[in-house]
Design a protein around this motif. Structure first.
Motif, PDB file in Angstrom:
ATOM      1  N   PHE A 123     -35.936  46.341 -10.517  1.00 55.66           N
ATOM      2  CA  PHE A 123     -34.714  45.384  -9.948  1.00 55.66           C
ATOM      3  C   PHE A 123     -33.898  46.509  -9.210  1.00 55.66           C
ATOM      4  O   PHE A 123     -33.556  47.670  -9.676  1.00 55.66           O
ATOM      5  N   LEU A 124     -33.386  45.808  -8.208  1.00 59.32           N
ATOM      6  CA  LEU A 124     -32.069  46.354  -7.614  1.00 59.32           C
ATOM      7  C   LEU A 124     -30.932  45.591  -8.174  1.00 59.32           C
ATOM      8  O   LEU A 124     -30.850  44.376  -7.995  1.00 59.32           O
ATOM      9  N   VAL A 155     -31.912  49.724 -10.806  1.00 60.55           N
ATOM     10  CA  VAL A 155     -30.918  50.445 -10.164  1.00 60.55           C
ATOM     11  C   VAL A 155     -29.714  49.533  -9.903  1.00 60.55           C
ATOM     12  O   VAL A 155     -29.998  48.852  -8.835  1.00 60.55           O
ATOM     13  N   ILE A 156     -28.676  49.804 -10.190  1.00 61.46           N
ATOM     14  CA  ILE A 156     -27.238  49.220  -9.515  1.00 61.46           C
ATOM     15  C   ILE A 156     -27.241  49.845  -8.207  1.00 61.46           C
ATOM     16  O   ILE A 156     -26.990  50.727  -7.943  1.00 61.46           O
ATOM     17  N   ALA A 157     -27.139  48.861  -7.020  1.00 63.27           N
ATOM     18  CA  ALA A 157     -27.276  49.129  -5.760  1.00 63.27           C
ATOM     19  C   ALA A 157     -25.974  48.685  -4.834  1.00 63.27           C
ATOM     20  O   ALA A 157     -25.616  47.591  -5.216  1.00 63.27           O
ATOM     21  N   GLY A 158     -26.027  49.725  -3.873  1.00 61.21           N
ATOM     22  CA  GLY A 158     -24.870  49.337  -2.860  1.00 61.21           C
ATOM     23  C   GLY A 158     -25.468  48.599  -1.745  1.00 61.21           C
ATOM     24  O   GLY A 158     -26.815  48.045  -1.819  1.00 61.21           O
ATOM     25  N   PHE A 159     -24.613  48.195  -0.723  1.00 66.63           N
ATOM     26  CA  PHE A 159     -25.154  47.154   0.216  1.00 66.63           C
ATOM     27  C   PHE A 159     -25.422  47.646   1.738  1.00 66.63           C
ATOM     28  O   PHE A 159     -26.034  46.961   2.454  1.00 66.63           O
ATOM     29  N   GLU A 160     -25.193  49.009   1.885  1.00 61.61           N
ATOM     30  CA  GLU A 160     -25.434  49.471   3.263  1.00 61.61           C
ATOM     31  C   GLU A 160     -27.070  50.110   3.064  1.00 61.61           C
ATOM     32  O   GLU A 160     -27.503  49.988   2.099  1.00 61.61           O
ATOM     33  N   PRO A 161     -27.514  50.247   4.503  1.00 62.89           N
ATOM     34  CA  PRO A 161     -29.130  50.562   4.260  1.00 62.89           C
ATOM     35  C   PRO A 161     -29.497  51.615   3.541  1.00 62.89           C
ATOM     36  O   PRO A 161     -30.409  51.633   2.915  1.00 62.89           O
ATOM     37  N   ASP A 215     -27.802  52.953   0.907  1.00 63.16           N
ATOM     38  CA  ASP A 215     -27.772  52.492  -0.510  1.00 63.16           C
ATOM     39  C   ASP A 215     -28.977  51.971  -0.853  1.00 63.16           C
ATOM     40  O   ASP A 215     -29.516  52.202  -1.986  1.00 63.16           O
ATOM     41  N   ILE A 216     -29.509  50.843  -0.336  1.00 58.25           N
ATOM     42  CA  ILE A 216     -30.838  50.159  -0.672  1.00 58.25           C
ATOM     43  C   ILE A 216     -31.974  50.963  -0.627  1.00 58.25           C
ATOM     44  O   ILE A 216     -32.747  50.941  -1.460  1.00 58.25           O
ATOM     45  N   LEU A 217     -32.357  51.846   0.519  1.00 56.95           N
ATOM     46  CA  LEU A 217     -33.249  52.531   0.533  1.00 56.95           C
ATOM     47  C   LEU A 217     -33.184  53.752  -0.601  1.00 56.95           C
ATOM     48  O   LEU A 217     -34.135  54.191  -1.300  1.00 56.95           O
ATOM     49  N   HIS A 218     -31.951  54.547  -0.944  1.00 54.01           N
ATOM     50  CA  HIS A 218     -31.728  55.259  -2.030  1.00 54.01           C
ATOM     51  C   HIS A 218     -32.137  54.639  -3.373  1.00 54.01           C
ATOM     52  O   HIS A 218     -32.547  55.437  -4.210  1.00 54.01           O
ATOM     53  N   SER A 219     -31.656  53.349  -3.407  1.00 53.60           N
ATOM     54  CA  SER A 219     -32.048  52.547  -4.687  1.00 53.60           C
ATOM     55  C   SER A 219     -33.537  52.362  -5.006  1.00 53.60           C
ATOM     56  O   SER A 219     -34.067  52.423  -6.177  1.00 53.60           O
ATOM     57  N   ILE A 220     -34.216  51.981  -3.900  1.00 53.01           N
ATOM     58  CA  ILE A 220     -35.753  51.849  -4.043  1.00 53.01           C
ATOM     59  C   ILE A 220     -36.164  53.446  -4.204  1.00 53.01           C
ATOM     60  O   ILE A 220     -37.154  53.244  -5.128  1.00 53.01           O
TER      61      ILE A 220
END
Length: 380
Positions: free
Chosen positions: A194-195, A221-227, A229-234
């Motif tokens: 999950f993000l 992974v609790i994720a931020g909303f910038e591109p 952020d999302i790539l780092h969370s993945i």
């Protein structure tokens, strides 16, 4: 990083994508890895920035029920309309709820028919309207996850402190944790991670998600909303899977404290209590997934002050919002997507809100996902 442009740096994005591809190659699967972003804000960013098209084919993003407007059942919209049409009522609401269709009409249509429906940006705006109109009853349509609960709670506390008796709340606040559990218990959903929602986590912190790892063995992974952020969370999710770990990680540390926001949590606990169950569009009834005002604040509860139909209304048979909300169907696979159901003429709530998966796909995804007739109409 301090500025938003840094979170959209193409060089850093390419570096993260290279790492994602490397880790994905280490995880041979009989099917694509399925990662669900719970928050509608993430869904919006994923389509806006084309993130899904950048990922390797072995990773599939599943769009969850994280848009609070989108999971509002049609019967609750009918209740809103009934309240708005009540004599002497000023009904206040956030803008993205105005166009959600009920079985008869939306709030926007109710306003066109003469109801006093006003768009506000916060519950404080609604309270000000109540101060300015002491002879009228002002109802605030309170909806959203834990992100917006504190502002409603604090407004109710202020109304009580000031003795404003013509203000009430139609409470449709919902909670994220029982929703994720319902998804994990669904037999037709197979998720690998999950993000986690960034704004909800800003209030509740990291600990409430521990059960996902402990009982279901799924990383989050609790994720931020910038591109980035999302790539780092993945990337963090894939690294956990590659290393055989299952933890709750906080990628969005610049906003989310591990312990959440104590003041917000205290205000919510003082004003609200859990409902025994709450109806979700597409997910059915989920135990302890909604809140209501405590008895101490009953005079501010619109459901206790006014008669409301409180009926359960089925979605149109042609609408497949329920399958999309659970992640069992992609928006473009819905049989009415881009044809009978568009942002101009929404059949389902997922096409109304900017955070809805269908609206995000329609507005930002590849043009081959949208029927050519609608594309032509949109360009005219």
């Amino acid at each position: 990083m301090k500025f938003v442009e840094e979170f959209r740096d193409p060089h850093k994005a390419r570096a993260l994508l290279a790492e994602i591809e490397r880790l994905a190659a280490q995880l041979p699967r009989a099917r694509p890895l399925q990662l669900m972003e719970v928050c509608g804000g993430h869904t919006h960013s994923i389509f806006r920035y084309g993130i899904e098209q950048l990922l390797p084919d072995s990773i599939e993003l599943v769009h969850g029920p994280g848009c609070p407007v989108c999971v509002l059942p049609m019967g609750r919209v009918d209740d809103c309309v009934a309240l708005a049409e009540h004599p002497n009522v000023i009904f206040t609401t956030f803008g993205d709820a105005m166009r959600v269709p009920g079985s008869r009409k939306s709030l926007l249509q109710a306003r066109a028919d003469g109801a006093d429906v006003r768009m506000v940006y916060s519950p404080e705006d609604a309270l000000k309207i109540a101060r300015d109109n002491p002879a009228r009853e002002v109802v605030f349509f309170a909806l959203g996850f834990e992100t917006t609960m504190p502002s409603t709670a604090l407004t109710v506390l202020r109304a009580a402190e000031e003795g404003i008796d013509n203000f009430s709340v139609f409470c449709n606040h919902i909670t994220i944790i029982p929703t994720i559990k319902a998804i994990l218990d669904s037999p037709d959903i197979r998720l690998d991670g999950f993000l986690g929602p960034g704004h909800v986590s800003m209030v509740i912190g990291r600990a409430p998600y521990d059960f996902i790892c402990r009982h279901y063995r799924k990383p989050l992974v609790i994720a931020g909303f910038e591109p980035l952020d999302i790539l780092h969370s993945i990337y963090l999710l894939l690294r956990q899977l590659a290393e055989g770990r299952c933890e709750v990680e906080n990628q969005y540390r610049r906003v989310v404290a591990d312990g959440g926001n104590d003041a917000a949590i205290r205000a919510v606990a003082r004003v609200f209590e859990l409902r025994e169950f709450f109806e979700w569009r597409g997910l059915g009834s989920i135990d302890h997934s909604g809140v209501r005002l405590r008895g101490e604040f009953a005079r501010f509860d619109a459901e206790r002050r006014f008669p409301v139909p409180n009926l359960k209304i089925a979605d149109p048979k042609s609408c497949q919002c329920s399958e999309v909300l659970k992640g069992a169907l992609r928006p473009s696979q819905c049989k009415v997507f881009g044809r009978a159901c568009t942002p101009k003429t929404p059949l389902g709530s997922l096409m109304v809100s900017s955070e809805g998966a269908c609206a995000a796909v329609y507005n930002y995804a590849r043009t081959d996902l949208i029927p050519s007739r609608e594309l032509q109409e949109a360009s005219e």
